[in-house]
Write a protein that holds these residues in place. Structure first.
Motif, short mmCIF file in Angstrom:
data_model
loop_
_atom_site.label_atom_id
_atom_site.label_comp_id
_atom_site.label_asym_id
_atom_site.label_seq_id
_atom_site.Cartn_x
_atom_site.Cartn_y
_atom_site.Cartn_z
N THR A 1 58.77 -25.57 -2.12
CA THR A 1 60.12 -26.12 -1.99
C THR A 1 61.22 -25.12 -2.33
N GLY A 2 60.85 -23.91 -2.73
CA GLY A 2 61.83 -22.86 -2.96
C GLY A 2 62.41 -22.78 -4.37
N PHE A 3 61.91 -23.60 -5.28
CA PHE A 3 62.38 -23.52 -6.66
C PHE A 3 61.77 -22.31 -7.37
N VAL A 4 60.56 -21.97 -6.97
CA VAL A 4 59.89 -20.77 -7.46
C VAL A 4 59.72 -19.85 -6.26
N ILE A 5 60.03 -18.58 -6.47
CA ILE A 5 59.92 -17.59 -5.41
C ILE A 5 58.71 -16.71 -5.71
N ILE B 1 55.56 -24.71 -19.17
CA ILE B 1 55.28 -23.50 -19.97
C ILE B 1 55.40 -22.25 -19.11
N ILE B 2 55.02 -22.37 -17.86
CA ILE B 2 55.15 -21.22 -16.95
C ILE B 2 56.63 -20.99 -16.63
N MET B 3 57.33 -22.08 -16.35
CA MET B 3 58.76 -21.97 -16.03
C MET B 3 59.52 -21.36 -17.21
N ALA B 4 59.15 -21.71 -18.42
CA ALA B 4 59.80 -21.14 -19.60
C ALA B 4 59.60 -19.63 -19.64
N GLU B 5 58.44 -19.17 -19.26
CA GLU B 5 58.17 -17.72 -19.22
C GLU B 5 59.04 -17.03 -18.16
N LEU B 6 59.35 -17.76 -17.10
CA LEU B 6 60.13 -17.18 -16.00
C LEU B 6 61.63 -17.22 -16.24
N GLU B 7 62.07 -17.90 -17.29
CA GLU B 7 63.50 -18.00 -17.59
C GLU B 7 64.15 -16.63 -17.78
N SER B 8 63.39 -15.71 -18.36
CA SER B 8 63.96 -14.40 -18.66
C SER B 8 63.89 -13.44 -17.47
N GLY B 9 63.32 -13.90 -16.36
CA GLY B 9 63.26 -13.06 -15.17
C GLY B 9 61.88 -13.08 -14.54
N PRO B 10 61.76 -12.39 -13.41
CA PRO B 10 60.50 -12.36 -12.67
C PRO B 10 59.36 -11.80 -13.52
N LYS B 11 58.17 -12.34 -13.27
CA LYS B 11 56.98 -11.87 -13.98
C LYS B 11 55.81 -11.79 -13.00
N GLU B 12 55.00 -10.77 -13.18
CA GLU B 12 53.78 -10.66 -12.38
C GLU B 12 52.77 -11.68 -12.87
N SER B 13 51.92 -12.14 -11.97
CA SER B 13 50.93 -13.15 -12.34
C SER B 13 49.99 -12.66 -13.43
N THR B 14 49.70 -11.35 -13.46
CA THR B 14 48.82 -10.82 -14.51
C THR B 14 49.48 -10.94 -15.89
N SER C 1 56.71 -13.37 -4.55
CA SER C 1 56.78 -12.13 -3.79
C SER C 1 55.58 -11.28 -4.19
N GLY C 2 54.57 -11.27 -3.35
CA GLY C 2 53.33 -10.59 -3.70
C GLY C 2 52.67 -11.34 -4.84
N ASN C 3 52.53 -10.68 -5.98
CA ASN C 3 51.96 -11.35 -7.16
C ASN C 3 53.02 -11.56 -8.25
N THR C 4 54.28 -11.54 -7.84
CA THR C 4 55.39 -11.73 -8.77
C THR C 4 56.05 -13.08 -8.54
N TYR C 5 56.30 -13.79 -9.64
CA TYR C 5 56.94 -15.10 -9.59
C TYR C 5 58.32 -15.02 -10.22
N SER C 6 59.27 -15.73 -9.63
CA SER C 6 60.60 -15.86 -10.21
C SER C 6 61.13 -17.24 -9.87
N VAL C 7 62.23 -17.61 -10.51
CA VAL C 7 62.83 -18.92 -10.32
C VAL C 7 64.15 -18.76 -9.58
N ASP C 8 64.40 -19.65 -8.64
CA ASP C 8 65.71 -19.70 -7.99
C ASP C 8 66.60 -20.50 -8.95
#
Length: 97
Positions: free
Chosen positions: A55-59, A19-32, A61-68
């Motif tokens: 493992t580098g599948f999720v990046i 469910i989290i990965m699905a949210e990240l499909e459209s681009g980086p998102k802040e944890s908040t 950066s600070g409080n922002t998550y994105s998918v490789d």
């Protein structure tokens, strides 16, 4: 980086992670933003994505998550379990139609 393919697959197909990965499909998102839209704490997001981040599948950066996306796509192409599911669904679809 070396990683346990089975553990990555398990993490990716875990419904709590997907469910989290699905949210990240459209681009980086802040944890908040993730926390608000999914109704889970930022700490829980960090915990659920920990192995994929390691493992580098999720990046992270600070409080922002994105998918490789490139790494994820390559993993999916090479994962035998994933291929088996796709092949099975393709076969079922051709049988039903």
């Amino acid at each position: 980086m070396s990683y346990d393919k089975a553990k990555v697959a398990e993490a990716l197909f875990d419904q709590n992670v997907s469910i989290i990965m699905a949210e990240l499909e459209s681009g980086p998102k802040e944890s908040t933003v993730l926390s608000s839209s999914l109704g889970i704490t930022e700490s829980e997001i960090k915990t659920r994505l920990a192995y994929l981040a390691e493992t580098g599948f999720v990046i992270v950066s600070g409080n922002t998550y994105s998918v490789d996306s490139e790494k994820l796509a390559k993993f999916m192409e090479n994962d035998e379990n994933y291929k088996g599911v796709v092949d099975g669904l393709t076969e079922l679809d051709s049988y039903l139609n």
